[in-house]
Design a protein around this motif. Structure first.
Motif, PDB file in Angstrom:
ATOM      1  N   THR A   1       0.828  -1.212   0.000  1.00  0.00           N
ATOM      2  CA  THR A   1       0.000   0.000   0.000  1.00  0.00           C
ATOM      3  C   THR A   1       0.859   1.257   0.000  1.00  0.00           C
TER       4      THR A   1
ATOM      5  N   SER B   1       2.346   1.725  -3.475  1.00  0.00           N
ATOM      6  CA  SER B   1       1.428   2.052  -4.570  1.00  0.00           C
ATOM      7  C   SER B   1       0.594   3.306  -4.308  1.00  0.00           C
ATOM      8  N   ALA B   2       0.179   3.497  -3.050  1.00  0.00           N
ATOM      9  CA  ALA B   2      -0.733   4.609  -2.736  1.00  0.00           C
ATOM     10  C   ALA B   2      -0.118   5.666  -1.827  1.00  0.00           C
ATOM     11  N   GLY B   3       1.062   5.386  -1.288  1.00  0.00           N
ATOM     12  CA  GLY B   3       1.738   6.374  -0.460  1.00  0.00           C
ATOM     13  C   GLY B   3       1.547   6.158   1.036  1.00  0.00           C
TER      14      GLY B   3
ATOM     15  N   ARG C   1       0.310   8.145   3.393  1.00  0.00           N
ATOM     16  CA  ARG C   1      -0.943   8.556   4.014  1.00  0.00           C
ATOM     17  C   ARG C   1      -1.978   7.448   3.993  1.00  0.00           C
ATOM     18  N   ALA C   2      -1.960   6.633   2.949  1.00  0.00           N
ATOM     19  CA  ALA C   2      -2.874   5.488   2.888  1.00  0.00           C
ATOM     20  C   ALA C   2      -2.402   4.383   3.820  1.00  0.00           C
TER      21      ALA C   2
END
Length: 407
Positions: free
Chosen positions: A372, A375-377, A379-380
């Protein structure tokens, strides 16, 4: 752990002080294995992804085989199982150190790591099982509940202390000697101290709850009762939290160009959690196990909300300190409930089930959170510990509802 009456011995008197020293050091190799394997693979093979997979392979081996080792200990006693594991695991660690340095395929490295996990001596669960059995069979009824709670507090604090100190020791040995040094030291400690733990007089005991042929009077199906499974789910949630929080914290600190300090910050949670875990023994009996799970699970969720919204190192430290208040007492409570609900003659099986729940949760959450973050950074990624904490709290509420149904 030492609550007594004038006419009855304490648990320390029944086991002897050397038992606790041996059992503490015997846990250390397990705490060094996962990080030690990661360190040597990344350093020697130059692949972070292979290092992560190799660490996961150790966890998978432990999770798959651990409960069967617990069942074997319940059937034939801890001593033969632990002696076999100590010998095999020490050898597998030595083999792994050699394999990593040879030009073999990555699959061989992964298979070798799996055998390390599969042969890992289940010292923590077996120590809990051993002490719970001694309490049940050799202490007066009025003392048992309080002594069991104190014992679970100590055991959880010992685990967390070891899992904070273990990675630190790996870093010291790898930095000042060589990348293979933590694995070699873990191999020697396993042979010496797990062997000593197995040979300690308390290791000779086979529960009197066993029938004459060694079988447990309880059916295997009793291990899958909802009242016990909800505890497994709850402690699996704790494992998810550990894996998600450490991985997310590493990503958070990497964004600040200080990834190497993630372990130091994580120690804030570990130290606080260990201290609070010890404090559970002094909570009043009217503060029931069911209520403790919900209250401290709620604190864990609150700390996770702060974790998920942190933007500075200071706020992250505060979040980790709050999380530590919740996580330690929750683990103690879950193990205490697991001990109380163990079917006759199957305490080691239950304790290894709970221990494996933590390991599986850590492995899954570390992998998912890492993916995660990539792929999403970050904060995620830092939201995922909150989901894990919510699972812990929901399981606590379910546990309360199940207990009400049975009263």
């Amino acid at each position: 752990m030492t609550q007594t009456t004038p006419t009855s011995p304490s648990l320390v008197q029944l086991t002897g002080i050397p038992y606790f020293i041996i059992a503490f050091i015997a846990r250390l190799p397990f705490a060094m294995m996962v990080v030690g394997v990661l360190t040597v693979v990344v350093t020697v093979r130059g692949s972070l992804s292979l290092g992560g997979l190799t660490s996961a392979a150790v966890g998978v081996g432990t999770a798959l085989v651990g409960p069967f080792l617990g069942a074997a200990a319940d059937r034939w006693g801890q001593r033969p199982v632990l002696m076999l594991c100590a010998t095999l695991n020490s050898a597998m660690l030595a083999v792994f150190a050699l394999v990593v340095y040879t030009p073999v395929a990555d699959a061989v490295v992964l298979a070798s790591a799996f055998t390390i996990g599969a042969t890992a001596p289940q010292v923590s669960p077996m120590s809990r099982s051993r002490l719970v059995t001694i309490i049940a069979e050799r202490m007066p009824q009025p003392q048992r509940a309080r002594t069991t709670s104190a014992t679970m507090s100590y055991e959880s604090a010992a685990d967390e202390t070891v899992f904070v100190f273990g990675p630190f020791l790996v870093g010291i040995l790898a930095s000042f000697i060589a990348p293979w040094a933590p694995i070699a030291i873990a191999s020697a400690l396993t042979l010496l101290f797990v062997g000593a733990f197995a040979l300690h007089p308390t290791g000779r005991h086979v529960s009197v709850e066993r029938d004459s042929d060694g079988r447990a009077p309880s059916a295997v199906s009793e291990l899958f009762r909802p009242a016990l499974l909800v505890v497994v789910v709850g402690i699996f949630g704790i494992g998810l939290f550990f894996g998600a929080s450490l991985t997310a914290l590493t990503s958070f600190m990497a964004d600040l160009d200080a990834a190497e300090q993630a372990g130091l910050l994580y120690g804030v949670m570990g130290v606080g959690s260990a201290v609070l875990a010890l404090g559970v023994a002094w909570l009043p009996a009217r503060f029931t196990l069911h209520a403790r799970w919900i209250v401290f699970g709620g604190i864990l969720v609150a700390g996770s909300v702060l974790f998920a919204t942190s933007t500075t190192v200071t706020s992250m430290i505060v979040a980790l300190a709050l999380v530590g208040i919740g996580v330690g007492p929750t683990i103690v409570t879950q193990y205490s409930l697991g001990a109380a609900r163990s079917p006759l003659g199957r305490s080691a099986t239950v304790m290894t089930m709970l221990g494996s729940g933590v390991v599986v949760g850590q492995a899954i959450a570390a992998a998912v959170t890492g993916a995660t973050a990539e792929s999403a950074g970050t904060r995620a990624a830092i939201v995922l510990p909150l989901i894990a904490a919510a699972i812990v709290l929901i399981a606590g509420v379910a546990n309360r509802l199940l207990s009400q149904r049975h009263h």
